[in-house]
Motif scaffolding. Structure first.
Motif, PDB file in Angstrom:
ATOM      1  N   GLY A 134      14.878   0.379  -5.533  1.00 23.81           N
ATOM      2  CA  GLY A 134      15.439  -0.017  -4.235  1.00 23.81           C
ATOM      3  C   GLY A 134      16.438   1.001  -3.709  1.00 23.81           C
ATOM      4  O   GLY A 134      17.025   0.814  -2.648  1.00 23.81           O
ATOM      5  N   GLU A 135      16.607   2.110  -4.455  1.00 21.66           N
ATOM      6  CA  GLU A 135      17.531   3.146  -3.978  1.00 21.66           C
ATOM      7  C   GLU A 135      17.019   3.740  -2.662  1.00 21.66           C
ATOM      8  O   GLU A 135      17.794   4.037  -1.757  1.00 21.66           O
ATOM      9  N   ILE A 136      15.699   3.883  -2.581  1.00 24.48           N
ATOM     10  CA  ILE A 136      15.088   4.357  -1.325  1.00 24.48           C
ATOM     11  C   ILE A 136      14.243   3.227  -0.747  1.00 24.48           C
ATOM     12  O   ILE A 136      13.363   2.701  -1.427  1.00 24.48           O
ATOM     13  N   ILE A 137      14.523   2.888   0.494  1.00 27.03           N
ATOM     14  CA  ILE A 137      13.659   1.936   1.205  1.00 27.03           C
ATOM     15  C   ILE A 137      12.629   2.754   1.981  1.00 27.03           C
ATOM     16  O   ILE A 137      12.973   3.753   2.627  1.00 27.03           O
ATOM     17  N   ALA A 138      11.367   2.339   1.859  1.00 29.63           N
ATOM     18  CA  ALA A 138      10.300   3.094   2.522  1.00 29.63           C
ATOM     19  C   ALA A 138       9.771   2.312   3.725  1.00 29.63           C
ATOM     20  O   ALA A 138       9.589   1.105   3.656  1.00 29.63           O
ATOM     21  N   SER A 139       9.549   3.027   4.817  1.00 33.33           N
ATOM     22  CA  SER A 139       8.968   2.425   6.028  1.00 33.33           C
ATOM     23  C   SER A 139       7.643   3.100   6.329  1.00 33.33           C
ATOM     24  O   SER A 139       7.442   4.258   5.950  1.00 33.33           O
ATOM     25  N   PHE A 140       6.811   2.389   7.060  1.00 28.09           N
ATOM     26  CA  PHE A 140       5.465   2.866   7.369  1.00 28.09           C
ATOM     27  C   PHE A 140       5.405   3.150   8.864  1.00 28.09           C
ATOM     28  O   PHE A 140       5.563   2.220   9.672  1.00 28.09           O
ATOM     29  N   ALA A 141       5.220   4.416   9.223  1.00 28.38           N
ATOM     30  CA  ALA A 141       5.299   4.788  10.631  1.00 28.38           C
ATOM     31  C   ALA A 141       3.921   5.186  11.152  1.00 28.38           C
ATOM     32  O   ALA A 141       3.518   6.350  11.066  1.00 28.38           O
ATOM     33  N   LEU A 142       3.207   4.175  11.671  1.00 29.48           N
ATOM     34  CA  LEU A 142       1.864   4.396  12.211  1.00 29.48           C
ATOM     35  C   LEU A 142       1.840   4.101  13.718  1.00 29.48           C
ATOM     36  O   LEU A 142       1.452   4.934  14.528  1.00 29.48           O
ATOM     37  N   THR A 143       2.305   2.899  14.081  1.00 27.16           N
ATOM     38  CA  THR A 143       2.207   2.437  15.465  1.00 27.16           C
ATOM     39  C   THR A 143       3.046   3.290  16.428  1.00 27.16           C
ATOM     40  O   THR A 143       4.122   3.751  16.074  1.00 27.16           O
ATOM     41  N   GLU A 144       2.506   3.447  17.636  1.00 24.12           N
ATOM     42  CA  GLU A 144       3.209   4.203  18.682  1.00 24.12           C
ATOM     43  C   GLU A 144       3.178   3.398  19.976  1.00 24.12           C
ATOM     44  O   GLU A 144       2.413   2.436  20.090  1.00 24.12           O
ATOM     45  N   PRO A 145       3.982   3.821  20.967  1.00 26.54           N
ATOM     46  CA  PRO A 145       3.970   3.084  22.238  1.00 26.54           C
ATOM     47  C   PRO A 145       2.559   2.922  22.814  1.00 26.54           C
ATOM     48  O   PRO A 145       2.227   1.881  23.358  1.00 26.54           O
ATOM     49  N   ASN A 177       6.589  15.986  16.344  1.00 29.83           N
ATOM     50  CA  ASN A 177       7.083  15.482  17.627  1.00 29.83           C
ATOM     51  C   ASN A 177       6.333  14.213  18.003  1.00 29.83           C
ATOM     52  O   ASN A 177       5.097  14.175  17.897  1.00 29.83           O
ATOM     53  N   GLY A 178       7.078  13.216  18.437  1.00 34.25           N
ATOM     54  CA  GLY A 178       6.437  11.975  18.878  1.00 34.25           C
ATOM     55  C   GLY A 178       7.327  10.771  18.649  1.00 34.25           C
ATOM     56  O   GLY A 178       8.440  10.902  18.118  1.00 34.25           O
ATOM     57  N   THR A 179       6.832   9.615  19.065  1.00 36.41           N
ATOM     58  CA  THR A 179       7.619   8.381  18.933  1.00 36.41           C
ATOM     59  C   THR A 179       6.805   7.316  18.224  1.00 36.41           C
ATOM     60  O   THR A 179       5.636   7.084  18.562  1.00 36.41           O
ATOM     61  N   LYS A 180       7.417   6.689  17.242  1.00 38.67           N
ATOM     62  CA  LYS A 180       6.791   5.569  16.527  1.00 38.67           C
ATOM     63  C   LYS A 180       7.484   4.284  16.974  1.00 38.67           C
ATOM     64  O   LYS A 180       8.688   4.295  17.237  1.00 38.67           O
ATOM     65  N   ARG A 181       6.752   3.192  17.014  1.00 37.49           N
ATOM     66  CA  ARG A 181       7.303   1.951  17.583  1.00 37.49           C
ATOM     67  C   ARG A 181       7.184   0.772  16.610  1.00 37.49           C
ATOM     68  O   ARG A 181       6.256   0.728  15.823  1.00 37.49           O
ATOM     69  N   TYR A 182       8.103  -0.170  16.731  1.00 33.83           N
ATOM     70  CA  TYR A 182       8.138  -1.411  15.917  1.00 33.83           C
ATOM     71  C   TYR A 182       8.190  -1.088  14.421  1.00 33.83           C
ATOM     72  O   TYR A 182       7.507  -1.747  13.619  1.00 33.83           O
ATOM     73  N   ILE A 183       8.934  -0.092  14.040  1.00 35.46           N
ATOM     74  CA  ILE A 183       8.899   0.337  12.635  1.00 35.46           C
ATOM     75  C   ILE A 183       9.855  -0.523  11.797  1.00 35.46           C
ATOM     76  O   ILE A 183      11.078  -0.385  11.901  1.00 35.46           O
ATOM     77  N   THR A 184       9.262  -1.382  10.976  1.00 31.48           N
ATOM     78  CA  THR A 184      10.049  -2.311  10.162  1.00 31.48           C
ATOM     79  C   THR A 184      10.884  -1.534   9.150  1.00 31.48           C
ATOM     80  O   THR A 184      10.376  -0.631   8.486  1.00 31.48           O
ATOM     81  N   ASN A 185      12.137  -1.933   9.057  1.00 30.58           N
ATOM     82  CA  ASN A 185      13.113  -1.336   8.123  1.00 30.58           C
ATOM     83  C   ASN A 185      13.527   0.083   8.494  1.00 30.58           C
ATOM     84  O   ASN A 185      14.239   0.723   7.703  1.00 30.58           O
ATOM     85  N   ALA A 186      13.122   0.570   9.657  1.00 31.14           N
ATOM     86  CA  ALA A 186      13.503   1.942  10.019  1.00 31.14           C
ATOM     87  C   ALA A 186      15.022   2.166   9.937  1.00 31.14           C
ATOM     88  O   ALA A 186      15.461   3.204   9.439  1.00 31.14           O
ATOM     89  N   PRO A 187      15.845   1.188  10.361  1.00 35.12           N
ATOM     90  CA  PRO A 187      17.294   1.459  10.294  1.00 35.12           C
ATOM     91  C   PRO A 187      17.820   1.581   8.862  1.00 35.12           C
ATOM     92  O   PRO A 187      18.927   2.053   8.661  1.00 35.12           O
ATOM     93  N   HIS A 188      17.041   1.141   7.882  1.00 34.00           N
ATOM     94  CA  HIS A 188      17.497   1.185   6.484  1.00 34.00           C
ATOM     95  C   HIS A 188      16.694   2.179   5.648  1.00 34.00           C
ATOM     96  O   HIS A 188      16.938   2.313   4.448  1.00 34.00           O
ATOM     97  N   ALA A 189      15.731   2.822   6.287  1.00 35.13           N
ATOM     98  CA  ALA A 189      14.767   3.621   5.512  1.00 35.13           C
ATOM     99  C   ALA A 189      15.374   4.894   4.932  1.00 35.13           C
ATOM    100  O   ALA A 189      16.183   5.566   5.572  1.00 35.13           O
ATOM    101  N   GLY A 190      14.960   5.208   3.704  1.00 35.44           N
ATOM    102  CA  GLY A 190      15.282   6.499   3.100  1.00 35.44           C
ATOM    103  C   GLY A 190      14.160   7.483   3.367  1.00 35.44           C
ATOM    104  O   GLY A 190      14.377   8.673   3.522  1.00 35.44           O
ATOM    105  N   ILE A 191      12.939   6.936   3.418  1.00 34.90           N
ATOM    106  CA  ILE A 191      11.801   7.794   3.782  1.00 34.90           C
ATOM    107  C   ILE A 191      10.840   7.036   4.708  1.00 34.90           C
ATOM    108  O   ILE A 191      10.806   5.802   4.714  1.00 34.90           O
ATOM    109  N   PHE A 192      10.101   7.811   5.466  1.00 34.54           N
ATOM    110  CA  PHE A 192       9.011   7.250   6.273  1.00 34.54           C
ATOM    111  C   PHE A 192       7.696   7.785   5.726  1.00 34.54           C
ATOM    112  O   PHE A 192       7.585   8.981   5.441  1.00 34.54           O
ATOM    113  N   THR A 193       6.713   6.882   5.575  1.00 34.13           N
ATOM    114  CA  THR A 193       5.344   7.348   5.388  1.00 34.13           C
ATOM    115  C   THR A 193       4.806   7.471   6.807  1.00 34.13           C
ATOM    116  O   THR A 193       4.608   6.473   7.504  1.00 34.13           O
ATOM    117  N   LEU A 194       4.659   8.717   7.227  1.00 38.07           N
ATOM    118  CA  LEU A 194       4.373   8.997   8.640  1.00 38.07           C
ATOM    119  C   LEU A 194       2.929   9.446   8.829  1.00 38.07           C
ATOM    120  O   LEU A 194       2.444  10.305   8.098  1.00 38.07           O
TER     121      LEU A 194
END
Ligand code: COS
Length: 387
Positions: free
Chosen positions: A116-127, A154-171
């Motif tokens: 739990g040291e790193i929280i991971a987020s999944f960044a797929l969805t976009e506007p 470059n780009g924007t991902k949307r509705y990314i759960t846990n993004a404010p707490h994420a240590g890494i993104f799977t982008l």
């Protein structure tokens, strides 16, 4: 996989106790404050919840899918926002690395995720790329300079759960501009502290308050080439689909848990609440709602366990995972609606908690693929069997 029944029973007991003693009493506070208390997150770490699906060799509990499903059903018996804080790491955030990452990528990231040291987020969805995920526009352009090979994102991902707490993104980003579809997409591990990443405002949502989502904006963000998952371009969409396939069984298990909780609450209320001189549970029209809920819940539970077992046995469960997500999330919505109906006016008031679940469960039919996307996946797979 937990090898003995005793250890699995002990794990399920401790999750059940944690849900009952720590999470259920905090549900209203989390909904009102939109925050999960840090002490609760720490207890989740101690219980090993962040590493449920990560192999033991990387510090996780290495649960089989069937075992994960059993844990998720128990976790579902409280506000689903709690699951979200570790669920993206257990599910969609870490699985891309686990499934398709190199040995070095796994060794570098998975142990820190498991604790739990790193929280991971999944960044797929976009506007402009939601259900049509393959049309994503975020670009990752390869280059080289004195500091080495890298990609510029470059780009924007949307509705990314846990993004404010994420240590890494799977982008997921497009590495091949000439291929506008799935084949042009690659998956990356991106350090959330990288220069060029900024976060949007935390979204105000209908429910699941305490589970935070926001936009993630990449502006000339430099990602080392070594962070391309599996060191292979063009595989990112498939990685995302494999990850979502597993995630759909996981979400369906949560739906089963939440539906069970709502049915338990509605049943208790129906037995206590008296009208026309008797408990409303004695009325057949109320009984019909209880019975339909139980029957559908049981069906979803059986589906989820069956799909998990098949996945553990190495079967292709694309169809079954979508069947589970479709049926369990729709079932959960129906159970929520009946629970509000059984509670009557009290079901509409915040004090009784049922209106909170009613709002929370609406998301199940939307995220990790809408019900309509699940229908498409199921039908396409069926048609393909005859081709
Ligand atoms: N496992 C492995 N590979 C898969 C796969 C799976 N479950 N599903 C699809 N693929 C592969 C396909 O085999 C295809 O590869 P080939 O071209 O080599 O055959 C490739 O991925 C593209 O698949 P497809 O042609 O089916 O892609 P589409 O663009 O038609 O889209 C849907 C497929 C609609 C199913 C997909 O975009 C989707 O799931 N959308 C919803 C996204 C979602 O759930 N978002 C939630 C946000 S994340 S919380």
């Amino acid at each position: 996989m937990i090898r003995d029944q005793e250890t699995l029973t002990a794990l399920l007991d401790s999750v059940r106790r944690f849900v009952r003693e720590r999470l259920v009493p905090a549900e209203n506070e989390v909904d009102e404050t939109d925050q999960i208390p840090p002490a609760i997150v720490n207890e989740m770490k101690q219980l090993g919840l962040f590493g449920l699906s990560i192999p033991e060799s990387y510090g996780g509990l290495e649960l089989s899918m069937e075992e994960e499903v059993l844990v998720m059903v128990e976790m579902g018996k409280t506000s689903p926002a709690f699951r979200s804080i570790f669920g993206t790491t257990v599910g969609i955030g870490s699985q891309g690395i686990l499934m398709d990452g190199t040995e070095q990528q796994k060794a570098q990231y998975l142990p820190k995720m498991a604790t739990g040291e790193i929280i991971a987020s999944f960044a797929l969805t976009e506007p402009d790329a939601g259900s049509d995920a393959a049309s994503l526009r975020t670009t990752a352009v390869r280059g080289s300079d004195a500091q080495g090979d890298h990609y510029t994102v470059n780009g924007t991902k949307r509705y990314i759960t846990n993004a404010p707490h994420a240590g890494i993104f799977t982008l997921m980003a497009r590495t091949n501009a000439a291929d506008k579809g799935a084949g042009g997409v690659s998956a990356f591990i991106v350090d959330a502290k990288s220069a060029g990443i900024s976060l949007g405002k935390i979204d105000k949502k209908m429910g699941q308050r305490g589970a935070h989502t926001c936009d993630v904006i990449f502006e000339n963000c430099r990602v080392p080439a070594a962070n391309l998952i599996g060191h292979k371009e063009g595989q990112g969409f498939k990685t995302a689909m494999k990850v979502l396939e597993k995630g759909r069984i996981h979400i369906a298990a949560i739906c089963v848990g939440v539906a069970q909780r709502m049915l338990d609450d509605a049943l208790r209320y129906a037995v206590q609440r008296k009208q026309f001189g008797q408990p409303i549970a004695e009325f057949q029209l109320i009984q019909a709602m209880l019975a339909d809920s139980k029957a559908e819940l049981y069906a979803a539970q059986c589906m989820v366990v069956d799909a998990a077992r098949r996945r553990d046995a190495g079967e292709n469960v694309s169809t079954e995972a979508s069947c589970c997500k479709l049926f369990a999330s729709e079932m959960c919505g129906r159970v929520a609606d009946r629970a509000v109906q059984i509670f009557g006016g009290a079901g509409y008031l915040a004090d009784y908690g049922i209106e909170r679940f009613y709002r929370d469960v609406r998301l199940f039919r939307l995220y990790e693929g809408t019900s309509q996307i699940q229908q498409i996946v199921i039908a396409r797979n069926l048609v393909r069997t005859l081709k």
